[in-house]
Design a protein around this motif. Structure first.
Motif, mmCIF file in Angstrom:
data_model
loop_
_atom_site.group_PDB
_atom_site.id
_atom_site.type_symbol
_atom_site.label_atom_id
_atom_site.label_comp_id
_atom_site.label_asym_id
_atom_site.label_seq_id
_atom_site.Cartn_x
_atom_site.Cartn_y
_atom_site.Cartn_z
ATOM 1 N N GLU A 250 0.855 -1.175 0.000
ATOM 2 C CA GLU A 250 0.000 0.000 0.000
ATOM 3 C C GLU A 250 0.901 1.237 0.000
ATOM 4 O O GLU A 250 1.628 1.470 0.966
ATOM 5 C CB GLU A 250 -0.914 0.002 1.228
ATOM 6 N N ASP A 251 0.863 1.985 -1.049
ATOM 7 C CA ASP A 251 1.655 3.212 -1.187
ATOM 8 C C ASP A 251 3.100 2.981 -1.620
ATOM 9 O O ASP A 251 3.805 3.943 -1.911
ATOM 10 C CB ASP A 251 1.654 4.035 0.110
ATOM 11 N N PHE A 276 -0.546 -5.159 5.231
ATOM 12 C CA PHE A 276 -1.503 -4.291 4.545
ATOM 13 C C PHE A 276 -2.868 -4.453 5.206
ATOM 14 O O PHE A 276 -3.028 -5.260 6.125
ATOM 15 C CB PHE A 276 -1.557 -4.568 3.030
ATOM 16 N N SER A 280 -8.197 -3.869 1.210
ATOM 17 C CA SER A 280 -7.504 -3.684 -0.069
ATOM 18 C C SER A 280 -7.724 -4.844 -1.036
ATOM 19 O O SER A 280 -7.352 -4.742 -2.210
ATOM 20 C CB SER A 280 -5.999 -3.482 0.151
ATOM 21 N N THR A 286 -10.049 0.455 0.033
ATOM 22 C CA THR A 286 -9.078 1.399 0.589
ATOM 23 C C THR A 286 -8.645 2.350 -0.525
ATOM 24 O O THR A 286 -8.868 2.071 -1.711
ATOM 25 C CB THR A 286 -7.822 0.687 1.141
ATOM 26 N N TYR A 288 -5.883 2.649 -1.716
ATOM 27 C CA TYR A 288 -4.791 2.039 -2.480
ATOM 28 C C TYR A 288 -5.283 1.161 -3.629
ATOM 29 O O TYR A 288 -4.534 0.876 -4.565
ATOM 30 C CB TYR A 288 -3.912 1.202 -1.548
ATOM 31 N N ASP A 294 -6.163 -1.893 -10.324
ATOM 32 C CA ASP A 294 -5.373 -1.640 -9.109
ATOM 33 C C ASP A 294 -5.212 -2.914 -8.292
ATOM 34 O O ASP A 294 -4.142 -3.189 -7.747
ATOM 35 C CB ASP A 294 -6.051 -0.580 -8.236
ATOM 36 N N PHE A 298 -1.841 -4.702 -7.249
ATOM 37 C CA PHE A 298 -1.583 -4.858 -5.815
ATOM 38 C C PHE A 298 -1.160 -6.294 -5.498
ATOM 39 O O PHE A 298 -0.142 -6.533 -4.829
ATOM 40 C CB PHE A 298 -2.849 -4.480 -5.047
#
Length: 330
Positions: A250-251, A276, A280, A286, A288, A294, A298
């Motif tokens: 995340e990030d 995490f 997500s 989230t 993220y 995404d 991820f």
């Protein structure tokens, strides 16, 4: 946190990876805390993450909060994982959705360690009992919601029979929002506790680059508005002279997580905590993961990082409880 006793791991030790999932309700991260935001829809998709863990032989530690522990549609999949030996269940206290509801809802009280001792104890006791009821065994690992370990948390964990705390977010300072300051904590594990020995297992993070020795003080200076306006902060980051990275998809990108891992290895760290948030696994759960693309990126970051850790570094994996047992024997 009470006096810490650093743990020195033999530098020849194979790198050890522990995966910890903040398993919690869905809520809008851009809005204030809401006691009515207790949705757990994403848990029907938790196998998306579990499948990745299974493929690498990783037993994740799902630290769960009250909405997860009290709703069958949320804890059911996790119980199946735990009963088959594929997951470990711990506790994660989000005060605003965890009974009893006695405190005012605000940013400061979102850190459980800021609550009065009796209330923090009562909330964690009720959460512990709920998890025990839902899973048939008590949780022994704890991660404070919002990393909010407070002055009474250690004693409360001892009283309730916990063995490992994973609340420390290495190198991060939350004091501007009323939370704890972990800027002087490294990613290395430590012993603490006054009545019995508890393991402190920080979430891995830290500074990377040629200027990393400057740590939090230098990072704070570089984040000063006038340095950012002068584009000095951006130049330092682009040149990778000083980056603050956490071991999370995340990030952070897979190359960033690799750089952090290599930097910590060079500093002698051999135990890593990757983490995490459970929402997500669902697009929109989230900030993220906003859409299906995404989500695939991820999950692929997780796969690629685990492959790097296990194959390129020759690493192994343990749960927090296995790490504690291993450290006690070495």
């Amino acid at each position: 946190m009470s006096e810490r006793k650093p743990i020195h791991v033999d530098p020849d030790t194979r790198p050890i990876l522990s995966v910890v999932i903040h398993t919690e309700e869905e809520f809008d991260w851009s809005k204030s805390y809401d006691r009515n935001a207790t949705g757990v829809t994403h848990m029907r998709y938790i196998d998306r993450a579990q499948g990745v863990f299974d493929s690498f032989g990783i037993i994740p530690n799902y630290v769960i909060d009250y909405p997860i522990a009290s709703k069958a549609e949320a804890f059911g999949p996790l119980k199946a994982f735990a009963d088959s030996g594929r997951a470990l269940i711990g506790a994660h206290l989000h005060p605003w959705v965890s009974p009893p509801f006695e405190e005012e809802i605000n940013a400061r009280n979102s850190y459980p360690g800021n609550l009065p001792r009796a209330l923090e104890h009562k909330k964690l006791r009720i959460l512990t009992e709920q998890i025990t009821s839902s899973f048939g065994r008590p949780p022994l690992t704890y991660l404070a919601g919002r990393y909010g370990f407070g002055p009474n948390t250690g004693e409360i964990l001892e009283e309730l029979g916990y063995e490992v705390d994973i609340s420390v977010a290495a190198s991060i300072d939350y004091s501007a929002d009323g939370g704890p300051d972990y800027s002087d904590y490294s990613s290395a594990p430590f012993w603490f506790g006054s009545r019995r020995r508890l393991l402190g297992l920080p979430g891995s993070g830290g500074y990377v680059g040629q200027l990393k020795a400057g740590g939090t003080p230098l990072y704070r200076q570089l984040m000063h508005p006038w340095l950012r306006k002068a584009k000095i902060s951006g130049a330092v980051a682009r040149l990778r002279l000083l980056e603050r990275i956490r071991l999370s998809p995340e990030d952070y990108s897979e190359p960033e997580m690799r750089r952090l891992t290599q930097s910590l290895l060079a500093d002698g760290v051999r135990i890593f905590v990757f983490s995490f948030h459970s929402p997500s696994v669902m697009p929109g759960g989230t900030p993220y993961v906003k859409n299906d693309a995404d989500l695939e990126r991820f999950l692929e970051k997780c796969r690629r990082y685990f492959d790097f850790f296990m194959r390129e570094l020759g690493g192994t994996t343990m749960t927090p409880l296995e790490i504690k047992d291993w450290l006690e024997q070495h």
